[in-house]
Each structure stands twice: as C-alpha cells, then as structure tokens.
Design a protein around this motif. Sequence first.
Motif, PDB file in Angstrom:
ATOM      1  N   LEU A   1      26.708  14.788  36.884  1.00 17.20           N
ATOM      2  CA  LEU A   1      26.591  13.413  37.385  1.00 17.20           C
ATOM      3  C   LEU A   1      25.183  12.871  37.176  1.00 17.20           C
ATOM      4  O   LEU A   1      25.009  11.698  36.817  1.00 17.20           O
ATOM      5  CB  LEU A   1      26.952  13.354  38.875  1.00 17.20           C
ATOM      6  CG  LEU A   1      28.414  13.542  39.264  1.00 17.20           C
ATOM      7  CD1 LEU A   1      28.625  13.157  40.730  1.00 17.20           C
ATOM      8  CD2 LEU A   1      29.360  12.738  38.387  1.00 17.20           C
ATOM      9  N   SER A   2      24.172  13.703  37.381  1.00 14.91           N
ATOM     10  CA  SER A   2      22.784  13.266  37.168  1.00 14.91           C
ATOM     11  C   SER A   2      22.538  12.899  35.713  1.00 14.91           C
ATOM     12  O   SER A   2      21.797  11.956  35.409  1.00 14.91           O
ATOM     13  CB  SER A   2      21.808  14.358  37.605  1.00 14.91           C
ATOM     14  OG  SER A   2      21.876  14.569  38.999  1.00 14.91           O
ATOM     15  N   LEU A   3      23.174  13.626  34.807  1.00 12.92           N
ATOM     16  CA  LEU A   3      23.057  13.309  33.379  1.00 12.92           C
ATOM     17  C   LEU A   3      23.728  11.974  33.063  1.00 12.92           C
ATOM     18  O   LEU A   3      23.171  11.140  32.346  1.00 12.92           O
ATOM     19  CB  LEU A   3      23.677  14.421  32.540  1.00 12.92           C
ATOM     20  CG  LEU A   3      22.877  15.723  32.447  1.00 12.92           C
ATOM     21  CD1 LEU A   3      23.765  16.856  31.929  1.00 12.92           C
ATOM     22  CD2 LEU A   3      21.664  15.554  31.545  1.00 12.92           C
ATOM     23  N   ILE A   4      24.926  11.767  33.608  1.00 12.96           N
ATOM     24  CA  ILE A   4      25.646  10.508  33.365  1.00 12.96           C
ATOM     25  C   ILE A   4      24.856   9.332  33.932  1.00 12.96           C
ATOM     26  O   ILE A   4      24.816   8.247  33.338  1.00 12.96           O
ATOM     27  CB  ILE A   4      27.059  10.558  33.984  1.00 12.96           C
ATOM     28  CG1 ILE A   4      27.905  11.635  33.294  1.00 12.96           C
ATOM     29  CG2 ILE A   4      27.758   9.204  33.868  1.00 12.96           C
ATOM     30  CD1 ILE A   4      29.246  11.896  33.965  1.00 12.96           C
ATOM     31  N   ALA A   5      24.206   9.556  35.078  1.00 14.22           N
ATOM     32  CA  ALA A   5      23.421   8.492  35.707  1.00 14.22           C
ATOM     33  C   ALA A   5      22.108   8.226  34.993  1.00 14.22           C
ATOM     34  O   ALA A   5      21.409   7.259  35.314  1.00 14.22           O
ATOM     35  CB  ALA A   5      23.145   8.861  37.168  1.00 14.22           C
TER      36      ALA A   5
ATOM     37  N   TYR B   1      25.932   5.077  41.960  1.00 12.43           N
ATOM     38  CA  TYR B   1      25.895   6.497  42.317  1.00 12.43           C
ATOM     39  C   TYR B   1      25.971   6.614  43.835  1.00 12.43           C
ATOM     40  O   TYR B   1      25.080   6.172  44.548  1.00 12.43           O
ATOM     41  CB  TYR B   1      24.581   7.104  41.804  1.00 12.43           C
ATOM     42  CG  TYR B   1      24.584   8.609  41.623  1.00 12.43           C
ATOM     43  CD1 TYR B   1      25.510   9.417  42.258  1.00 12.43           C
ATOM     44  CD2 TYR B   1      23.634   9.226  40.807  1.00 12.43           C
ATOM     45  CE1 TYR B   1      25.506  10.792  42.093  1.00 12.43           C
ATOM     46  CE2 TYR B   1      23.615  10.604  40.628  1.00 12.43           C
ATOM     47  CZ  TYR B   1      24.554  11.378  41.281  1.00 12.43           C
ATOM     48  OH  TYR B   1      24.546  12.738  41.117  1.00 12.43           O
ATOM     49  N   MET B   2      27.055   7.209  44.331  1.00 13.52           N
ATOM     50  CA  MET B   2      27.254   7.403  45.766  1.00 13.52           C
ATOM     51  C   MET B   2      27.109   8.883  46.083  1.00 13.52           C
ATOM     52  O   MET B   2      27.875   9.712  45.589  1.00 13.52           O
ATOM     53  CB  MET B   2      28.639   6.893  46.176  1.00 13.52           C
ATOM     54  CG  MET B   2      28.883   6.862  47.666  1.00 13.52           C
ATOM     55  SD  MET B   2      30.437   6.011  48.026  1.00 13.52           S
ATOM     56  CE  MET B   2      30.631   6.428  49.761  1.00 13.52           C
ATOM     57  N   LEU B   3      26.124   9.215  46.912  1.00 13.29           N
ATOM     58  CA  LEU B   3      25.761  10.602  47.171  1.00 13.29           C
ATOM     59  C   LEU B   3      26.541  11.170  48.364  1.00 13.29           C
ATOM     60  O   LEU B   3      27.319  10.485  49.015  1.00 13.29           O
ATOM     61  CB  LEU B   3      24.262  10.706  47.421  1.00 13.29           C
ATOM     62  CG  LEU B   3      23.380  10.221  46.254  1.00 13.29           C
ATOM     63  CD1 LEU B   3      21.931  10.118  46.706  1.00 13.29           C
ATOM     64  CD2 LEU B   3      23.513  11.147  45.057  1.00 13.29           C
ATOM     65  N   GLN B   4      26.295  12.461  48.652  1.00  7.64           N
ATOM     66  CA  GLN B   4      26.979  13.139  49.757  1.00  7.64           C
ATOM     67  C   GLN B   4      26.675  12.465  51.085  1.00  7.64           C
ATOM     68  O   GLN B   4      27.556  12.257  51.909  1.00  7.64           O
ATOM     69  CB  GLN B   4      26.560  14.608  49.806  1.00  7.64           C
ATOM     70  CG  GLN B   4      26.993  15.403  48.591  1.00  7.64           C
ATOM     71  CD  GLN B   4      26.541  16.852  48.666  1.00  7.64           C
ATOM     72  OE1 GLN B   4      26.239  17.359  49.734  1.00  7.64           O
ATOM     73  NE2 GLN B   4      26.493  17.523  47.533  1.00  7.64           N
TER      74      GLN B   4
ATOM     75  N   ASN C   1      27.756  -4.558  41.302  1.00  2.74           N
ATOM     76  CA  ASN C   1      28.832  -4.708  40.315  1.00  2.74           C
ATOM     77  C   ASN C   1      28.704  -3.735  39.140  1.00  2.74           C
ATOM     78  O   ASN C   1      28.684  -4.143  37.965  1.00  2.74           O
ATOM     79  CB  ASN C   1      28.871  -6.148  39.793  1.00  2.74           C
ATOM     80  CG  ASN C   1      30.220  -6.497  39.186  1.00  2.74           C
ATOM     81  OD1 ASN C   1      31.229  -5.867  39.491  1.00  2.74           O
ATOM     82  ND2 ASN C   1      30.232  -7.490  38.315  1.00  2.74           N
ATOM     83  N   PRO C   2      28.653  -2.422  39.417  1.00  2.00           N
ATOM     84  CA  PRO C   2      28.545  -1.442  38.331  1.00  2.00           C
ATOM     85  C   PRO C   2      29.853  -1.330  37.559  1.00  2.00           C
ATOM     86  O   PRO C   2      30.929  -1.668  38.075  1.00  2.00           O
ATOM     87  CB  PRO C   2      28.257  -0.139  39.077  1.00  2.00           C
ATOM     88  CG  PRO C   2      28.933  -0.327  40.405  1.00  2.00           C
ATOM     89  CD  PRO C   2      28.769  -1.777  40.738  1.00  2.00           C
ATOM     90  N   GLU C   3      29.771  -0.846  36.339  1.00  2.00           N
ATOM     91  CA  GLU C   3      30.966  -0.643  35.523  1.00  2.00           C
ATOM     92  C   GLU C   3      31.642   0.687  35.848  1.00  2.00           C
ATOM     93  O   GLU C   3      32.846   0.838  35.655  1.00  2.00           O
ATOM     94  CB  GLU C   3      30.610  -0.695  34.033  1.00  2.00           C
ATOM     95  CG  GLU C   3      30.177  -2.084  33.572  1.00  2.00           C
ATOM     96  CD  GLU C   3      30.022  -2.163  32.068  1.00  2.00           C
ATOM     97  OE1 GLU C   3      30.689  -1.382  31.360  1.00  2.00           O
ATOM     98  OE2 GLU C   3      29.227  -2.993  31.615  1.00  2.00           O
ATOM     99  N   ILE C   4      30.847   1.649  36.322  1.00  2.00           N
ATOM    100  CA  ILE C   4      31.397   2.966  36.643  1.00  2.00           C
ATOM    101  C   ILE C   4      30.735   3.482  37.917  1.00  2.00           C
ATOM    102  O   ILE C   4      29.543   3.249  38.151  1.00  2.00           O
ATOM    103  CB  ILE C   4      31.199   3.953  35.467  1.00  2.00           C
ATOM    104  CG1 ILE C   4      31.966   5.251  35.720  1.00  2.00           C
ATOM    105  CG2 ILE C   4      29.721   4.209  35.188  1.00  2.00           C
ATOM    106  CD1 ILE C   4      32.086   6.115  34.476  1.00  2.00           C
ATOM    107  N   LEU C   5      31.529   4.165  38.735  1.00  2.00           N
ATOM    108  CA  LEU C   5      31.036   4.755  39.974  1.00  2.00           C
ATOM    109  C   LEU C   5      30.987   6.274  39.837  1.00  2.00           C
ATOM    110  O   LEU C   5      31.949   6.888  39.369  1.00  2.00           O
ATOM    111  CB  LEU C   5      31.954   4.402  41.144  1.00  2.00           C
ATOM    112  CG  LEU C   5      31.948   2.964  41.645  1.00  2.00           C
ATOM    113  CD1 LEU C   5      33.089   2.774  42.641  1.00  2.00           C
ATOM    114  CD2 LEU C   5      30.625   2.613  42.299  1.00  2.00           C
TER     115      LEU C   5
END
Length: 258
Positions: A50-54, A83-86, A155-159
């Motif tokens: 996820l960190s890489l994708i972000a 990016y929604m964290l724990q 308004n992100p394209e991906i979560l």
Amino acid sequence: MALLKIENLSMRYHTLEGETPALNNLNFEVNSGEFVSIVGPSGCGKSTLLSLIAGLIHPSEGKILLNNKEIQNPCNECSKIGYMLQKDHLFEWRTIYKNITLGLEIQGKLSSENIQRVDYMIKKYGLENFKNYYPQQLSGGMRQRVALIRTLAVNPEILLLDEPFSALDYQTRLAVSDEIYKIIKDEGKTAVMVTHDISEAIAIADRVIILTKRPAEIKDILNINLSIENRTPLKSREAPEFRHYFNAIWKELDVHVE
C-alpha cells in the motif's frame, strides 16, 4: 477497465545487516469501481504494498500505474490517492467538520464547489448533527466514518485501506464495514484493502489477492461470486458459498503449523 496496474513489482529493504526482500515480482490490475482485498501471513509485506501504491516509498523494481501514469516517489499523483490507516488519526482539537476538510485545507482546495460536496456527504452519511462535535465525543465506529469522509473529501480516484476496522470491537467492525462499504459503493470509488481477517476480505471484496509469506508473491487471486441480492458485507456472510471461499483462502495461506 484497469485503473491501477502493478507490473513486475519488487521491494527490498537495505539495512546495516544486509538486504531484506519484502515483495517479489507482483503483477495484478484493479478495475475502476472494483473493491479488492489483499490477505497474507503477518509480516509478508501487505502494508509495504500500500505504501508503494501511495507513492510513499519507491520500488526496487517494477512499475505502478494509475490511469496509465506511473506513480513515483515523491508522489506525483497524491491528490488522486486516498489512504485510510488503521487508526483514524483525527485531530482532537479540531471539530468533526474541521477534521473532514483538513485535506482540502492542506491542498488549498477549499473552493465553494468542494465545500458543497463535503456538506452533501456530511448530510448524506449521517454526520450533520455531529459536525461541531470533537472526536472524543464520538464512538469508534463514527470516528471511522469521519475518517473515510475526510479521505473522500479530496475526491481521490482510488482508496487504500490498511486494516481500517482492526481497532474496533467485533460487533462494531461488522456494522462499520457495512457502512464503509455502502459509502464507497455509493461514491463509485475503487478500493484496495489490506486485512488479516479472511472473513472480512471475502465479505467486502469483488476479488481477493492471496500473498505468500515474505518475500511476498501472488499465490492466487479469487473472484468472489456470492448468490445474494443487494450485497453488503454482513449479508455476504450468509451466502452458501462463503465458507467455501474461506476454506480455500485458509488452505492457501502460509500460516499453518507443521
């Protein structure tokens, strides 16, 4: 149509003790509007992915493409990625409304159009009566709802969701996963979620990607097809196919004691 493409992705960490491989040659796509869950043994590199994708870290090898544009570090596509964290990481000294608009404030996007959109979501998702409250006045489940609306406000394209329900008790996480799923689907968003919970992965996802132990490789990708109408995560658990998917994923995970 593929919104996100992962191509030949590998990640190695370098320390004074040497090189530690985390991910090895991952290849997969996430289609627009799809909800994908990623499961694997603890420490296999799910959060690293996820960190890489972000765009927070740079891969050792391979590419990550969002709308066919490569994501780089420092992140060149950050405004398109939520990016929604724990943990909800709400600021206790800011009201709920001020927490929700924080991302817009940081990005300098507090336009009347964006404020109208925030006001609409706050009303639509049951937060209007709480917008002047402070985080400590809300339940854990409601705080997670606030955190998601904050993420959606830009308004992100991906979560990207990193164990978003892990801090909640079992009953609350069942209810909140239903809420989060509904909001994401209502907003037409694409989502990638990392979770340790096999049942949660099946209940919420269109596809489940199973990773091996570190260095993580893709062991299998399952399409989740459940014979229920008006699907929600809670209803999904009642589907006759549910236990078959659970058993299939459990057998694939490298977590068994020999």
